[in-house]
Design a protein around this motif. Structure first.
Motif, PDB file in Angstrom:
ATOM      1  N   VAL A   7      21.614 -12.223  -5.664  1.00 42.67           N
ATOM      2  CA  VAL A   7      22.848 -12.870  -6.096  1.00 42.67           C
ATOM      3  C   VAL A   7      22.617 -14.354  -6.324  1.00 42.67           C
ATOM      4  N   TYR A   8      21.890 -14.992  -5.410  1.00 38.43           N
ATOM      5  CA  TYR A   8      21.629 -16.429  -5.545  1.00 38.43           C
ATOM      6  C   TYR A   8      20.790 -16.708  -6.787  1.00 38.43           C
ATOM      7  N   LYS A   9      19.777 -15.850  -7.069  1.00 38.98           N
ATOM      8  CA  LYS A   9      18.944 -16.027  -8.259  1.00 38.98           C
ATOM      9  C   LYS A   9      19.784 -15.876  -9.525  1.00 38.98           C
ATOM     10  N   GLN A  10      20.697 -14.883  -9.545  1.00 37.40           N
ATOM     11  CA  GLN A  10      21.559 -14.700 -10.710  1.00 37.40           C
ATOM     12  C   GLN A  10      22.460 -15.912 -10.903  1.00 37.40           C
ATOM     13  N   PHE A  11      22.961 -16.449  -9.789  1.00 39.28           N
ATOM     14  CA  PHE A  11      23.822 -17.628  -9.871  1.00 39.28           C
ATOM     15  C   PHE A  11      23.059 -18.820 -10.440  1.00 39.28           C
ATOM     16  N   GLU A  12      21.807 -19.026  -9.966  1.00 36.83           N
ATOM     17  CA  GLU A  12      20.991 -20.134 -10.458  1.00 36.83           C
ATOM     18  C   GLU A  12      20.746 -20.000 -11.956  1.00 36.83           C
ATOM     19  N   ASP A  13      20.395 -18.770 -12.414  1.00 38.52           N
ATOM     20  CA  ASP A  13      20.123 -18.563 -13.834  1.00 38.52           C
ATOM     21  C   ASP A  13      21.365 -18.825 -14.672  1.00 38.52           C
ATOM     22  N   GLN A  14      22.523 -18.332 -14.195  1.00 39.30           N
ATOM     23  CA  GLN A  14      23.756 -18.536 -14.954  1.00 39.30           C
ATOM     24  C   GLN A  14      24.131 -20.012 -15.012  1.00 39.30           C
ATOM     25  N   GLN A  15      23.910 -20.728 -13.895  1.00 44.60           N
ATOM     26  CA  GLN A  15      24.226 -22.162 -13.872  1.00 44.60           C
ATOM     27  C   GLN A  15      23.319 -22.923 -14.835  1.00 44.60           C
ATOM     28  N   LYS A  16      22.041 -22.552 -14.916  1.00 48.95           N
ATOM     29  CA  LYS A  16      21.133 -23.202 -15.858  1.00 48.95           C
ATOM     30  C   LYS A  16      21.580 -22.971 -17.291  1.00 48.95           C
ATOM     31  N   ARG A  17      22.045 -21.740 -17.579  1.00 54.48           N
ATOM     32  CA  ARG A  17      22.517 -21.460 -18.933  1.00 54.48           C
ATOM     33  C   ARG A  17      23.743 -22.294 -19.279  1.00 54.48           C
ATOM     34  N   ARG A  55      34.204 -23.379 -14.085  1.00 57.50           N
ATOM     35  CA  ARG A  55      33.354 -22.360 -14.697  1.00 57.50           C
ATOM     36  C   ARG A  55      32.329 -21.825 -13.707  1.00 57.50           C
ATOM     37  N   VAL A  56      31.780 -22.719 -12.874  1.00 51.79           N
ATOM     38  CA  VAL A  56      30.814 -22.272 -11.869  1.00 51.79           C
ATOM     39  C   VAL A  56      31.460 -21.285 -10.903  1.00 51.79           C
ATOM     40  N   MET A  57      32.700 -21.577 -10.481  1.00 47.56           N
ATOM     41  CA  MET A  57      33.394 -20.668  -9.572  1.00 47.56           C
ATOM     42  C   MET A  57      33.649 -19.317 -10.235  1.00 47.56           C
ATOM     43  N   GLU A  58      33.971 -19.327 -11.536  1.00 49.23           N
ATOM     44  CA  GLU A  58      34.162 -18.061 -12.243  1.00 49.23           C
ATOM     45  C   GLU A  58      32.870 -17.254 -12.291  1.00 49.23           C
ATOM     46  N   VAL A  59      31.746 -17.951 -12.510  1.00 49.64           N
ATOM     47  CA  VAL A  59      30.451 -17.269 -12.544  1.00 49.64           C
ATOM     48  C   VAL A  59      30.138 -16.658 -11.183  1.00 49.64           C
ATOM     49  N   VAL A  60      30.361 -17.443 -10.123  1.00 50.60           N
ATOM     50  CA  VAL A  60      30.110 -16.926  -8.768  1.00 50.60           C
ATOM     51  C   VAL A  60      30.968 -15.701  -8.500  1.00 50.60           C
ATOM     52  N   GLY A  61      32.220 -15.758  -8.932  1.00 48.21           N
ATOM     53  CA  GLY A  61      33.111 -14.622  -8.726  1.00 48.21           C
ATOM     54  C   GLY A  61      32.628 -13.383  -9.438  1.00 48.21           C
ATOM     55  N   GLN A  62      32.113 -13.542 -10.679  1.00 49.97           N
ATOM     56  CA  GLN A  62      31.609 -12.390 -11.418  1.00 49.97           C
ATOM     57  C   GLN A  62      30.354 -11.821 -10.776  1.00 49.97           C
ATOM     58  N   ILE A  63      29.474 -12.714 -10.301  1.00 51.38           N
ATOM     59  CA  ILE A  63      28.232 -12.245  -9.677  1.00 51.38           C
ATOM     60  C   ILE A  63      28.511 -11.550  -8.356  1.00 51.38           C
TER      61      ILE A  63
END
Length: 206
Positions: A7-17, A55-63
């Motif tokens: 989950v943390y890796k997915q969050f990092e990748d999404q944040q970089k994008r 947007r970051v919170m939305e990404v975390v919620g989806q992940i």
């Protein structure tokens, strides 16, 4: 790889994008000219920065959104009633010193914090769901947050204590931390002064 690391890796990748998209937008805007274009660019940049956290919170919620599992009856109403009888009604099961040891604070302080948080965020107030069934008590949600912060309890351990699902537990913890920061930063969450340190040392000696 564990689920938490995934989950943390997915969050990092999404944040970089997201950051790469922001930089691309800024680079496109820099291609314009004139004062008006610069002003529009600054306004857009400010709006992007303001909405970045959202947007970051939305990404975390989806992940963090887990697959929908079959619901089961946690007997949350009965556990809420037991929790009130154990610690919060006049004829409590456990005496005050047990509450102080288990919650790391006096019951009066717990009630003061709970009242302030419920006034700040209605999420903690008990409500009815779509089937007119009463939801969790504020005592259950806040007790869960305190147990995770004070003892490092896992979501499963809090579920046993307060009868709350994992997503509800984590959301309660996040909202609790946001509320504490909003309510008490100016008064309490600051570096202690020399006078404060002397007071704490005297209290510690006593």
């Amino acid at each position: 790889m564990s689920s938490s690391r995934r989950v943390y890796k997915q969050f990092e990748d999404q944040q970089k994008r997201l950051l790469a998209q922001q930089e691309e937008l800024v680079n496109l805007e820099e291609g314009g000219g004139g004062d008006e274009a610069d002003k529009d660019k600054d306004d857009d940049h400010r709006r992007q920065r303001a909405s970045h956290s959202h947007r970051v919170m939305e990404v975390v919620g989806q992940i963090a959104k887990s697959r929908r599992a079959a619901n089961f009856d946690r007997k949350r109403e009965r556990r809420g009633k037991d929790l009130l009888e154990d610690y919060f009604i006049p004829n409590i099961v456990f005496p005050y010193h047990v509450f102080r040891r288990r919650f790391r604070m006096q019951r009066s302080l717990f009630n003061k914090i709970m009242s302030a948080i419920c006034n700040h965020d209605p999420y903690f107030v008990q409500k009815e769901d779509a089937f007119n069934v009463l939801g969790l008590l504020p005592e259950q949600k806040i007790t869960g947050a305190f147990r995770m912060l004070a003892y490092g309890a896992s979501a499963d351990q809090v579920d046993e204590i307060a009868r709350m699902g994992k997503i509800t537990i984590l959301e309660s913890l996040m909202r609790f931390c946001f509320a504490i920061e909003a309510l008490y930063t100016n008064e309490y969450l600051q570096k202690p002064t020399p006078r404060d340190m002397q007071k704490f040392l005297r209290k510690g000696e006593m």
